[in-house]
Design an enzyme around this catalytic site. Structure first.
Site, PDB file in Angstrom:
ATOM      1  N   LYS A  56      26.779  -3.213  -3.137  1.00 50.50           N
ATOM      2  CA  LYS A  56      28.232  -3.163  -3.361  1.00 50.50           C
ATOM      3  C   LYS A  56      28.927  -2.445  -2.204  1.00 50.50           C
ATOM      4  O   LYS A  56      30.070  -2.027  -2.325  1.00 50.50           O
ATOM      5  CB  LYS A  56      28.535  -2.413  -4.664  1.00 50.50           C
ATOM      6  CG  LYS A  56      27.871  -3.031  -5.882  1.00 50.50           C
ATOM      7  CD  LYS A  56      28.389  -2.348  -7.140  1.00 50.50           C
ATOM      8  CE  LYS A  56      27.263  -1.900  -8.037  1.00 50.50           C
ATOM      9  NZ  LYS A  56      27.719  -0.988  -9.084  1.00 50.50           N
ATOM     10  N   ARG A  68      11.441   3.637   2.958  1.00 51.61           N
ATOM     11  CA  ARG A  68      11.069   2.625   3.964  1.00 51.61           C
ATOM     12  C   ARG A  68      12.317   1.813   4.241  1.00 51.61           C
ATOM     13  O   ARG A  68      13.010   1.389   3.316  1.00 51.61           O
ATOM     14  CB  ARG A  68       9.954   1.726   3.455  1.00 51.61           C
ATOM     15  CG  ARG A  68       9.751   0.535   4.383  1.00 51.61           C
ATOM     16  CD  ARG A  68       8.525  -0.247   4.072  1.00 51.61           C
ATOM     17  NE  ARG A  68       7.327   0.482   4.476  1.00 51.61           N
ATOM     18  CZ  ARG A  68       6.108  -0.041   4.437  1.00 51.61           C
ATOM     19  NH1 ARG A  68       5.930  -1.270   4.001  1.00 51.61           N
ATOM     20  NH2 ARG A  68       5.068   0.661   4.827  1.00 51.61           N
ATOM     21  N   ARG A 112       0.789  -1.210   0.000  1.00 53.19           N
ATOM     22  CA  ARG A 112       0.000   0.000   0.000  1.00 53.19           C
ATOM     23  C   ARG A 112       0.835   1.281   0.000  1.00 53.19           C
ATOM     24  O   ARG A 112       0.561   2.201  -0.771  1.00 53.19           O
ATOM     25  CB  ARG A 112      -0.929   0.053   1.227  1.00 53.19           C
ATOM     26  CG  ARG A 112      -2.132  -0.793   1.101  1.00 53.19           C
ATOM     27  CD  ARG A 112      -2.507  -1.384   2.431  1.00 53.19           C
ATOM     28  NE  ARG A 112      -1.491  -2.323   2.847  1.00 53.19           N
ATOM     29  CZ  ARG A 112      -1.443  -3.593   2.441  1.00 53.19           C
ATOM     30  NH1 ARG A 112      -2.356  -4.055   1.658  1.00 53.19           N
ATOM     31  NH2 ARG A 112      -0.479  -4.409   2.817  1.00 53.19           N
ATOM     32  N   THR A 113       1.817   1.369   0.869  1.00 52.49           N
ATOM     33  CA  THR A 113       2.547   2.625   0.992  1.00 52.49           C
ATOM     34  C   THR A 113       3.220   2.949  -0.336  1.00 52.49           C
ATOM     35  O   THR A 113       3.076   4.053  -0.871  1.00 52.49           O
ATOM     36  CB  THR A 113       3.582   2.534   2.133  1.00 52.49           C
ATOM     37  OG1 THR A 113       2.903   2.123   3.316  1.00 52.49           O
ATOM     38  CG2 THR A 113       4.258   3.868   2.376  1.00 52.49           C
ATOM     39  N   HIS A 141       5.492   5.438  11.359  1.00 54.29           N
ATOM     40  CA  HIS A 141       4.925   5.335  10.017  1.00 54.29           C
ATOM     41  C   HIS A 141       3.910   6.478   9.899  1.00 54.29           C
ATOM     42  O   HIS A 141       2.695   6.254   9.916  1.00 54.29           O
ATOM     43  CB  HIS A 141       4.250   3.965   9.866  1.00 54.29           C
ATOM     44  CG  HIS A 141       3.910   3.580   8.462  1.00 54.29           C
ATOM     45  ND1 HIS A 141       3.953   4.453   7.403  1.00 54.29           N
ATOM     46  CD2 HIS A 141       3.504   2.386   7.942  1.00 54.29           C
ATOM     47  CE1 HIS A 141       3.596   3.812   6.295  1.00 54.29           C
ATOM     48  NE2 HIS A 141       3.325   2.554   6.597  1.00 54.29           N
TER      49      HIS A 141
HETATM   50  C1  NCD Z   1       2.344  -1.492   7.951  1.00 57.70           C
HETATM   51  C2  NCD Z   1       3.855  -1.269   8.081  1.00 57.70           C
HETATM   52  O1  NCD Z   1       4.594  -1.441   7.109  1.00 57.70           O
HETATM   53  O2  NCD Z   1       4.234  -0.888   9.167  1.00 57.70           O
HETATM   54  N1  NCD Z   1       1.973  -1.687   6.625  1.00 57.70           N
HETATM   55  C3  NCD Z   1       1.473  -0.624   5.924  1.00 57.70           C
HETATM   56  O3  NCD Z   1       2.199   0.255   5.537  1.00 57.70           O
HETATM   57  N2  NCD Z   1       0.146  -0.551   5.771  1.00 57.70           N
HETATM   58  C4  NCD Z   1       1.807  -2.535   8.857  1.00 57.70           C
HETATM   59  C5  NCD Z   1       2.456  -3.894   8.872  1.00 57.70           C
HETATM   60  O4  NCD Z   1       3.393  -4.184   8.149  1.00 57.70           O
HETATM   61  O5  NCD Z   1       1.958  -4.710   9.653  1.00 57.70           O
END
Ligand code: NCD
Length: 322
Positions: free
Chosen positions: A100, A121, A70-71, A149
Site C-alpha cells: 500500500k 532478506r 534454508r535461511t 549474506h
Molecule cells: C543463497 C542466497 O540467497 O544468496 N541462498 C541461501 O541462502 N542459501 C544462494 C543463492 O540464492 O544462490
C-alpha cells in the site's frame, strides 16, 4: 552467559577469532536439541541453551522480501527449538503495508515493536543496514541483494572447519556467479580475515568478482587467482574446498544467458583429492550435478543442516547474551 551480539550485517564484524570460536562451540552444543535419546545431562544443557520464557517467549520477526528456503526455515525452526516464536508474512513485499506504499523504515519501526530480533532478506543491497538504522531491536541480514549474506558465510566456515579442521593455507575454489553472489562475497571476507587462503575464483567473464572484493583481497595481501570456468578440472586437482554457486538470475536478469556455462559433475569430483569437500549454499539449479551428492565429499545438505545450529547460536547470543 554467551557474549552479547547486536546487529549482524556483514562478515567483517567477525574478525575476532575468539568470538567465532564461541559462536561455533555454541553451535556444536545446539546439536543436542536434535540428538536421539538425550541423557539427563543433555536435557539440562538444552534448558540452559534455551531462550528465557518469562514474562513471555522471545519473538523473531521473519521479514523476507525475497524467496528463501534454508535461511528462513532454519531461523524459524531454530527459534522454535530454542523455546521462542516467530511472526512472518508469506512475502513481505506483497502482504504487508509495502503493497500500500509503506516504506521500509516504517515497516521496520513498527515490527521492531512486535519482536525481539528481526531477520530481513531484501532484493536491494544495503537494505539490512538501512533496517538497522530504524529498528529498536537487533537486525540480522538474511541476504541483501548482491551485498552480503553473513549468516551463510558463518555456517560455511563452520562447515569447512568441522570437515577439515583449521588450515592456515587452505585452497578454496569458488565457481559460478561471483559478481552477484552474496554468499561468495561474504565468505571471501571471512576466509581472508581468518586464514591465509589461496583462492581460485572461477567464473564466466561477465560474472567476475566485483571490484570491492578484489581491492580488499589485494590490500589484504590474500593470494587469489581469477580464472575462466574452463580451468575447473585443472584447478580442482589441488583444491581442499570447491564452493559452487548458481547464476543469480533473480538478482540480475542479464546473467540468464550464462546459465549452463559451467557444470560440476563426476569429471571434476573424480580428480579432486580424497579429503577435499564440495560445497554449495543451495539452491542448486543443476550446476552441481545431483548425482554427485552420492559422493561423501559433496556436502551441501550437511552444510544446510549446520546452518540451523549456527543460526540458533547467533539467536542465543543476540537474545540472551550479556
Ligand atoms: C543463497 C542466497 O540467497 O544468496 N541462498 C541461501 O541462502 N542459501 C544462494 C543463492 O540464492 O544462490
Amino acid at each position: 552467559m554467551p557474549t552479547k551480539l547486536g546487529h549482524i550485517l556483514e562478515t567483517q564484524q567477525f574478525k575476532d577469532r575468539k568470538l567465532l570460536d564461541e559462536l561455533y562451540s555454541l553451535a556444536d552444543d545446539m546439536r543436542l536439541f536434535d540428538k536421539p535419546n538425550p541423557t539427563e545431562e543433555d536435557l539440562k544443557r538444552c534448558k540452559e541453551l534455551s531462550l528465557p520464557q518469562e514474562p513471555r517467549r522471545k519473538i523473531l520477526v521473519s521479514a523476507f522480501y525475497q524467496e528463501s528456503t534454508r535461511t528462513r526455515w532454519s531461523f524459524e525452526a531454530g527459534m522454535i527449538s530454542l523455546g521462542g516464536q516467530y511472526i512472518t508474512s508469506q512475502d513481505v513485499s506483497k502482504f504487508s503495508g509495502e503493497a500500500k506504499g509503506e516504506k521500509l523504515p516504517d515497516t521496520i519501526r513498527v515490527s521492531s515493536g512486535y519482536g525481539d530480533v528481526i531477520v530481513i532478506r531484501h532484493p536491494v543491497e544495503g537494505a539490512a543496514n538501512m533496517a538497522a538504522r530504524y529498528s529498536r531491536v537487533p537486525v540480522i541480514n538474511g541476504g541483501d541483494g548482491t551485498g552480503q549474506h553473513p549468516t551463510q558465510a558463518l555456517l560455511d566456515l563452520y562447515t569447512i572447519e568441522k570437515e577439515r579442521g583449521k588450515e592456515e593455507r587452505i585452497k578454496v575454489g569458488m565457481i559460478g556467479d561471483l559478481k552477484n553472489g552474496r554468499t561468495v562475497r561474504s565468505l571471501t571476507y571471512l576466509l581472508a580475515n581468518h586464514y591465509k587462503p589461496q583462492l581460485y575464483l572461477m567464473s564466466p567473464e561477465q560474472l567476475k568478482m566485483r571490484h570491492d572484493i578484489i581491492e580488499f583481497l589485494t590490500d589484504h595481501g590474500t593470494e587469489f587467482h581469477e580464472l575462466p570456468v574452463e580451468e575447473l578440472i585443472e584447478v580442482a586437482k589441488g583444491l581442499d574446498v570447491l564452493y559452487v554457486t548458481r547464476v543469480q538470475t533473480n538478482l540480475d536478469p542479464t546473467a540468464k544467458e550464462m546459465v549452463g556455462s559451467y557444470i560440476v559433475d563426476r569429471r571434476t569430483i573424480d580428480v579432486m583429492p580424497s579429503n577435499s569437500i564440495v560445497m554449495h549454499p543451495l539452491p542448486n539449479a543443476g550446476e552441481l550435478d545431483f548425482e554427485t551428492y552420492q559422493d561423501p565429499r559433496v556436502i551441501p545438505i550437511k552444510q544446510s543442516d549446520n546452518g540451523k545450529y549456527v543460526r540458533m547460536a547467533l539467536l542465543k547470543m543476540i537474545l540472551d547474551g550479556s
